[in-house]
Write an enzyme that holds these catalytic residues in place. Sequence first.
Site, PDB file in Angstrom:
ATOM      1  CG  HIS A 101      -1.761  -0.995   1.575  1.00  0.00           C
ATOM      2  ND1 HIS A 101      -1.374  -2.152   2.190  1.00  0.00           N
ATOM      3  CD2 HIS A 101      -3.098  -1.095   1.389  1.00  0.00           C
ATOM      4  CE1 HIS A 101      -2.424  -2.936   2.362  1.00  0.00           C
ATOM      5  NE2 HIS A 101      -3.489  -2.320   1.878  1.00  0.00           N
ATOM      6  CG  ASP A 104       1.752  -0.925   3.378  1.00  0.00           C
ATOM      7  OD1 ASP A 104       0.951  -0.605   4.260  1.00  0.00           O
ATOM      8  OD2 ASP A 104       1.498  -1.730   2.454  1.00  0.00           O
ATOM      9  CG  HIS A 271     -10.853 -11.162   2.715  1.00  0.00           C
ATOM     10  ND1 HIS A 271     -10.458 -10.132   1.886  1.00  0.00           N
ATOM     11  CD2 HIS A 271     -10.177 -10.970   3.869  1.00  0.00           C
ATOM     12  CE1 HIS A 271      -9.586  -9.367   2.517  1.00  0.00           C
ATOM     13  NE2 HIS A 271      -9.391  -9.861   3.721  1.00  0.00           N
ATOM     14  CG  ASP A 296      -4.309 -10.815  -0.903  1.00  0.00           C
ATOM     15  OD1 ASP A 296      -3.480 -10.789  -1.833  1.00  0.00           O
ATOM     16  OD2 ASP A 296      -4.682  -9.787  -0.309  1.00  0.00           O
ATOM     17  CG  ASP A 307      -9.031 -10.764   7.744  1.00  0.00           C
ATOM     18  OD1 ASP A 307      -8.733 -11.881   7.310  1.00  0.00           O
ATOM     19  OD2 ASP A 307      -8.789  -9.701   7.140  1.00  0.00           O
ATOM     20  CG  ASP A 309      -5.049 -11.250   7.525  1.00  0.00           C
ATOM     21  OD1 ASP A 309      -5.744 -11.793   6.650  1.00  0.00           O
ATOM     22  OD2 ASP A 309      -5.040 -10.016   7.718  1.00  0.00           O
ATOM     23  CG  ASP A 339      -3.285  -9.700   3.064  1.00  0.00           C
ATOM     24  OD1 ASP A 339      -2.740  -9.317   4.111  1.00  0.00           O
ATOM     25  OD2 ASP A 339      -4.243  -9.102   2.532  1.00  0.00           O
TER      26      ASP A 339
HETATM   27  C1  XUL Z   1      -7.509  -6.470   4.382  1.00  0.00           C
HETATM   28  C2  XUL Z   1      -6.743  -6.871   3.202  1.00  0.00           C
HETATM   29  C3  XUL Z   1      -5.932  -5.820   2.570  1.00  0.00           C
HETATM   30  C4  XUL Z   1      -5.889  -5.889   1.080  1.00  0.00           C
HETATM   31  C5  XUL Z   1      -5.162  -4.739   0.431  1.00  0.00           C
HETATM   32  O1  XUL Z   1      -8.260  -7.460   4.963  1.00  0.00           O
HETATM   33  O2  XUL Z   1      -6.751  -8.011   2.824  1.00  0.00           O
HETATM   34  O3  XUL Z   1      -4.647  -5.886   3.102  1.00  0.00           O
HETATM   35  O4  XUL Z   1      -5.286  -7.063   0.662  1.00  0.00           O
HETATM   36  O5  XUL Z   1      -5.642  -3.516   0.814  1.00  0.00           O
HETATM   37 CO    CO Z   2      -5.803  -8.986   1.251  1.00  0.00          CO
END
Ligand code: XUL
Ligand code: CO
Length: 436
Positions: A101, A104, A271, A296, A307, A309, A339
């Site tokens: 991003h 970042d 997600h 991702d 989430d 991750d 991600d």
């Molecule tokens: C948030 C997410 C983000 C996107 C990019 O849940 O996955 O990091 O991948 O903005």
């Molecule tokens: Co993402």
Amino acid sequence: MTEYFPGVSPIRYEGPDSKNPLSFKHYNPKQKILGKTMAEHLRFAVCYWHTFKGLGGDMFGLPTMLRRYNGAGDEMRVAEETMVAAFEFFTKLGVNYWCFHDADIAPEGATLAETNKRLDAIVKLAKQLQRDTGVKVLWGTSNLFSNRRFMAGAATNPSPTVFAYAASKVKKAVEITKELGGEGYVFWGGREGYDTLLNTDMKREFDQLGAFLHMAVDYKKKIRFRGQFYIEPKPKEPTKHQYDSDAGSCYAFLQHYKLTNDFKLNIEANHATLAGHTFQHELAFAVANGILGSVDANRGDTLLGWDTDQFPTDLYDTTLAMITILKGGGFTTGGLNFDAKLRRQSIDPVDLFHAHIGAMDAFARGLKNAVALIKDGRIDKFVKQRYAGWDKGLGSDILKGKVGFEQLEALTLKQGEPEPQSGRQELLENILNEFI
Ligand code: XUL
Ligand code: CO
């Protein structure tokens, strides 16, 4: 030169019998499978935000991870050192891509102009490091969700001035992604949704988002950015309801606003599960509609409803994902972006290597399993057989529009009850297990 990951040498493939935690057991980047190397199939990317900017903070606690590149004091010096550290990490790990991003890589300044100047300085450094190492951008994006100005959304904000700010940020983010030779650009609608419908005009917000994405496409064409645009579905978090909820809702939105020619999807595993689907379901939906772009790669925790991750380690998930991706023709512009973030207690820089190595090996095994299962052909044969009635006679007449309800009624009155056939789920699961 400062080494940010001392004691870690470039990670090599050592094969399944190796006990070296800093080696690949299954990911052999040069190994050819179905005419492509594993690196070409999997197109791994490291994400900048979790890997270098995530430090283990959560809703209940402060960051736990100390990183050498954060020690400089001055914000821009930290940004530069982080970028150098990131490229040390990419090259030692042996990935060809990274994702970022805008926020970042360079901290926001007091004004948009100052922010853009900071981005230019960091992008110059990143470009040099890319040239030195050959590592490339898989996709870039703009953070339109952290700053308080975006609390009520970016493109879907009730205020046009916030929309304008968001547009300015995306304009710059697309420019720097192009400058870095990025192969794609992601739109994740972090706050494009609502917390309560009492203060929300949903129809207006959809129209605003449609207009925003059309502007992005126009600008992309104007500056000749050839990367692929993606939308990343997610149903909630941070908002209660996010408009890009899942692959199906994104596709409906893209069709309604006539954006299908310019967007594909970036499917994220966690997600998908937040949306009440499996990872494979979201991939299969995207493949069925010709809109799978990138992935991702991560996973959630079945006992936690948010989430999380986590790094992907589940071989069923990676196998089923790779079956679907391969059947969809494989990646072109997209790839597998991790991600994913370390658990809060994994505080050492070396934990970043363990996490990525495990995830890359999990997908390498997924790829090998998928190829073996497709080659074996028993499951495909079963599915083909299951639908065989549609390839000839009655099925083909229905699909060609040769018959209508009246003819079908006449036929049913004549033929009586159809003969049900077993779906053989357990048998198919047993076959799948032969390959895990
Ligand atoms: C948030 C997410 C983000 C996107 C990019 O849940 O996955 O990091 O991948 O903005
Ligand atoms: Co993402």
